[in-house]
Design an enzyme around this catalytic site. Structure first.
Site, PDB file in Angstrom:
ATOM      1  CB  CYS A  92      -1.163  -0.149   1.167  1.00 12.57           C
ATOM      2  SG  CYS A  92      -2.198  -1.137   1.288  1.00 12.57           S
ATOM      3  CG  HIS A 367      -6.142   1.850  -0.258  1.00  9.88           C
ATOM      4  ND1 HIS A 367      -4.801   2.407  -0.878  1.00  9.88           N
ATOM      5  CD2 HIS A 367      -5.615   0.971   0.684  1.00  9.88           C
ATOM      6  CE1 HIS A 367      -3.722   2.065  -0.117  1.00  9.88           C
ATOM      7  NE2 HIS A 367      -4.258   0.919   0.417  1.00  9.88           N
ATOM      8  CB  CYS A 397      -0.352   0.957   7.294  1.00 12.75           C
ATOM      9  SG  CYS A 397      -2.088   0.618   6.909  1.00 12.75           S
TER      10      CYS A 397
END
Length: 411
Positions: A92, A367, A397
């Site tokens: 991510c 996301h 994160c």
């Protein structure tokens, strides 16, 4: 080291990440990323033969997203072939790490102009034979015995349980994300960086955010069933390994309160973003006016079993490098992978919620894994300009219990 100037940032809208449903689902990942490259070129009159590198984050580098999507998107955009591209993966955190690596190259004096960003087509990646990630797919039994890394949703529920957050806490953040995003969209706060995505026939594929659900209420969120209850006891291997066994091996006696669901977790979407960075000397020669400079960058890791807790440590590390305190940061983007992530960040670092994700976050907007970091940097910069603020920080994160962080300062 020389300063690193941020000249511009663009991104696509986020499309719903489901094949056959999302507006971007039929766009090739290389085409989606090239959309942002072409936009940067047009907006800034870039001499593409002088771009030292294009660095793109992408978490699932397989199939259409394989074969160095950065280089292929660069060629697809019609950029001079003398320039180069490289694709990186920090899960991510890939898009933000791409920007940080670009900044390092410029700060060192080895590069003068770099474009960094990322892309992720989440409508496409489920079709691959086996999803990538740090969980069970590598079948590294030695590593699994050391650090049993669960599904990220399981980790979110475990962290919330250990930290004492409630279902009401995470639902409230999910609701506030939707409320803030709806306000930002209605008032055009994203318009400066947003670029339309076109199909090959010239028709518009997407020119607006597709994922937000502005009609969301606290009552509707309260009615959603937690998403990871069944997964917690699902057999993962032939010998009966489950996430419950993995977590209980590290946290004996833990009774997980499952509370994360689609409304308080990041949305599954497609998207791409890109940032133009340059050295002061090169920028001045092009007549570019810098919007901000990179003040500091850092990466940090945390307990792999919990996956999501590194943004705080990464932020503290970046602040130390910058010689700043948390009170010096006026605006934050902390990726809402799950609601518990910004909640823990704000509590641990004593950050005012009114300064964090002020235009909503991934719970409302989605996301797109490898692209999100670059997108958030542009969102942060736009809002700093709108509010006439000086300093901002982006962190997020990443799987494997990592987090990049970047501090920027307006010029």
């Amino acid at each position: 080291m020389q300063e690193v100037w941020i000249i511009d940032a663009v991104r696509t809208p986020r499309g719903i990440g489901k094949a056959g449903k999302g507006a971007l689902a039929d766009i090739h990942p290389q085409r989606l990323l090239s959309t942002t490259l072409k936009a940067l070129e047009k907006r800034n009159n870039i001499n593409t033969s002088e771009v030292d590198d294009v660095i793109a984050g992408c978490s699932t580098q397989a199939g259409k997203q394989g074969s160095c999507v950065a280089r292929m998107a660069q060629l697809d955009a019609g950029w001079d072939q003398i320039s180069t591209g490289i694709t990186i993966d920090r899960f991510c955190g890939s898009g933000l790490s791409a920007v940080n690596i670009a900044a390092m190259g410029i700060a060192s004096g080895m590069q003068d102009c770099v474009v960094a960003g990322g892309v992720e087509m989440m409508s496409y990646t489920p079709s691959l034979p086996r999803a990538t990630g740090p969980l069970l797919d590598a079948d590294n039994l030695h590593l699994r015995a050391m650090y049993p890394q669960p599904n990220v949703g399981i980790a979110a529920d475990v962290i919330a349980t250990l930290e004492g957050f409630t279902r009401e806490d995470v639902d409230r953040l999910g609701y506030e994300s939707q409320r803030r995003a709806a306000h930002a969209i209605a008032n055009g706060y994203f318009d400066k960086s947003l670029v339309t995505v076109y199909r090959d026939d010239g028709s518009v594929a997407l020119d607006r955010e597709e994922y937000p659900r502005p009609s969301t209420t606290l009552e509707s969120l309260a009615g959603l069933k937690p998403a990871f209850i069944a997964m917690y006891d699902m057999p993962l291997t032939e010998d009966g390994l489950t996430y419950r066994k993995m977590m209980e091996s590290k946290f004996p006696g833990i009774k997980v309160d499952h509370m994360h669901h689609a409304g308080n977790s990041s949305g599954v979407v497609d998207g791409a973003g890109a940032v133009l960075l340059a050295s002061p000397e090169y920028a001045k020669a092009q007549g570019w006016k810098p919007r901000a400079r990179v003040r500091a960058m850092a990466d940090a890791g945390d307990r792999p079993e919990l996956i999501l807790n590194a943004p705080g440590p990464a932020t503290k590390k970046a602040l130390k490098k910058a010689g700043m305190s948390i009170k010096d940061i006026e605006l934050f983007e902390v990726n809402e992978a799950f609601a518990v992530v910004p909640l823990k960040f704000m509590r641990d670092l004593d950050v005012d919620p009114a300064k964090v994700n002020v235009n909503g976050g991934a719970c409302a907007l989605g996301h797109p894994i490898g692209a999100t970091g670059a997108m958030l940097l542009g969102t942060l910069l736009d809002e700093m300009e709108r509010r006439d603020l000086s300093t901002g920080l982006v962190t997020m994160c990443a799987a494997g219990a990592m987090a990049p962080a970047t501090i920027i300062e307006r010029m």
